[in-house]
Design a protein around this motif. Structure first.
Motif, PDB file in Angstrom:
ATOM      1  N   TRP A  57      -5.818  -5.591   3.451  1.00  0.00           N
ATOM      2  CA  TRP A  57      -4.565  -4.656   3.497  1.00  0.00           C
ATOM      3  C   TRP A  57      -4.751  -3.959   2.338  1.00  0.00           C
ATOM      4  N   GLY A  58      -5.323  -4.313   1.195  1.00  0.00           N
ATOM      5  CA  GLY A  58      -5.254  -3.516  -0.099  1.00  0.00           C
ATOM      6  C   GLY A  58      -3.989  -3.529  -0.722  1.00  0.00           C
ATOM      7  N   ILE A  59      -3.126  -4.673  -0.614  1.00  0.00           N
ATOM      8  CA  ILE A  59      -1.738  -4.599  -1.054  1.00  0.00           C
ATOM      9  C   ILE A  59      -1.651  -4.730  -2.469  1.00  0.00           C
ATOM     10  N   ASP A  61      -3.548  -3.525  -4.646  1.00  0.00           N
ATOM     11  CA  ASP A  61      -3.977  -2.056  -5.326  1.00  0.00           C
ATOM     12  C   ASP A  61      -2.930  -1.207  -4.950  1.00  0.00           C
ATOM     13  N   TYR A  62      -2.195  -1.265  -3.876  1.00  0.00           N
ATOM     14  CA  TYR A  62      -0.927  -0.490  -3.604  1.00  0.00           C
ATOM     15  C   TYR A  62       0.332  -0.608  -4.721  1.00  0.00           C
ATOM     16  N   LEU A  63       0.364  -2.096  -4.697  1.00  0.00           N
ATOM     17  CA  LEU A  63       1.554  -2.438  -5.388  1.00  0.00           C
ATOM     18  C   LEU A  63       1.306  -2.183  -6.967  1.00  0.00           C
ATOM     19  N   ILE A  65      -0.384   0.408  -8.121  1.00  0.00           N
ATOM     20  CA  ILE A  65       0.039   1.915  -8.175  1.00  0.00           C
ATOM     21  C   ILE A  65       1.440   2.169  -8.258  1.00  0.00           C
ATOM     22  N   ALA A  66       1.976   1.521  -7.358  1.00  0.00           N
ATOM     23  CA  ALA A  66       3.471   1.899  -7.015  1.00  0.00           C
ATOM     24  C   ALA A  66       4.314   1.320  -7.915  1.00  0.00           C
ATOM     25  N   ARG A 244      -3.201  -1.550   6.926  1.00  0.00           N
ATOM     26  CA  ARG A 244      -3.076  -1.082   5.378  1.00  0.00           C
ATOM     27  C   ARG A 244      -2.511   0.298   5.260  1.00  0.00           C
ATOM     28  N   GLU A 245      -2.750   1.008   6.160  1.00  0.00           N
ATOM     29  CA  GLU A 245      -2.242   2.586   6.341  1.00  0.00           C
ATOM     30  C   GLU A 245      -0.684   2.551   6.321  1.00  0.00           C
ATOM     31  N   PRO A 248       2.638   0.691   3.282  1.00  0.00           N
ATOM     32  CA  PRO A 248       3.691   1.284   2.452  1.00  0.00           C
ATOM     33  C   PRO A 248       5.096   1.659   2.950  1.00  0.00           C
ATOM     34  N   ASP A 252       8.635  -0.058   2.164  1.00  0.00           N
ATOM     35  CA  ASP A 252       9.645   0.697   1.890  1.00  0.00           C
ATOM     36  C   ASP A 252      11.079   0.162   2.511  1.00  0.00           C
TER      37      ASP A 252
END
Length: 256
Positions: A57-59, A61-63, A65-66, A244-245, A248, A252
């Motif tokens: 899911w790349g969680i 990496d996303y968190l 960056i965000a 993964r897409e 976000p 949110d």
């Protein structure tokens, strides 16, 4: 930062890996406490090299960056045969084996003990070990993880007040889940997200089966949860790349 350790899932006496993501601010802002998102299939959440099918899911990496202040706890699923179906299935399904693996074998029935373990043993352990907000707990999962997430929100609505059930395998326990939703008071649930892609499939379970199953559950949830969001995602398949897409926007919605 991702830390991991091993726990014994006491209802089953099974050892399992727990993976915990903590945000960048955790080490510097030592007075801050954080909401916690619990997720199933922990091996698939953070790093591609750990994921069952090579894509996560790349969680983390996303968190990163965000810069979202959230702890994520992933409990790995069972790697023993089809035991995952047992742990994530709240009720026994005597017929599903024929559809999924072509064998006359029942699956499911351990889901209640599994979610009781997460709620009464894993969560207190995490609350003691990390600076959490114990009353600010989220829950999410996909496929069978979505089924057990929905079950958990019904059983413990005062704990899992915000939940996401992604590409849900509701069909595994369709009638029993519908009855369970109808029989529980879900007014404490603040936000519930669930979705289904138009290109989902699992063995003999078609994309239309997924869609029809989710629509039926949504009709019930809309009557029970004040803020319930249901999406039919055009072209989305049943895999981690698809989840993964949309992670976000799901997060949110849960955290707004």
């Amino acid at each position: 930062m991702i830390k991991q350790f091993t726990v014994n899932m006491t209802p089953f006496n099974r050892l399992r890996t727990v993976r915990v993501y903590v945000p960048k601010s955790y080490e510097t802002d030592t007075d801050k406490r954080y909401p916690v998102l619990y997720m199933h299939d922990g091996q698939n959440l953070f790093k591609d090299e750990d994921a069952s099918f090579g894509v996560s899911w790349g969680i983390s990496d996303y968190l990163d960056i965000a810069e979202i202040d959230l702890i994520v706890v992933g409990l790995d699923c069972s790697q023993e045969g089809y035991q995952r179906l047992d742990e994530y299935g709240p009720w026994v399904n005597k017929d599903v084996g024929k559809k999924l693996i072509g064998e006359d074998k029942p699956f499911g029935g351990e889901g209640e003990e599994y979610i009781d373990y997460v709620t009464h043993e894993l969560k207190p352990m995490i609350d003691a070990k990390y600076r959490t907000q114990p009353d600010n707990t989220l829950l999410a999962g996909s496929s069978m993880g979505g089924l057990i997430t929905t079950y958990a929100a019904c059983k413990y609505p005062l704990i899992y007040k915000r939940a996401a059930s992604v590409s849900s395998a509701y069909w595994f326990s369709q009638e029993l889940l519908e009855s369970y939703i109808q029989s529980n008071d879900l007014t404490a649930v603040e936000r519930f997200y669930h979705d289904v892609g138009t290109k989902e499939s699992s063995s003999d379970i078609s994309s239309q089966d997924y869609i029809n199953s989710s629509k039926a559950i949504d009709e019930l949830l809309q009557k029970k949860v004040s803020d319930c969001r249901f999406e039919i995602v055009e072209g989305a398949e049943h895999n981690e790349a698809a989840w993964r897409e949309r992670f976000p926007r799901i997060l949110d919605y849960l955290m707004k």
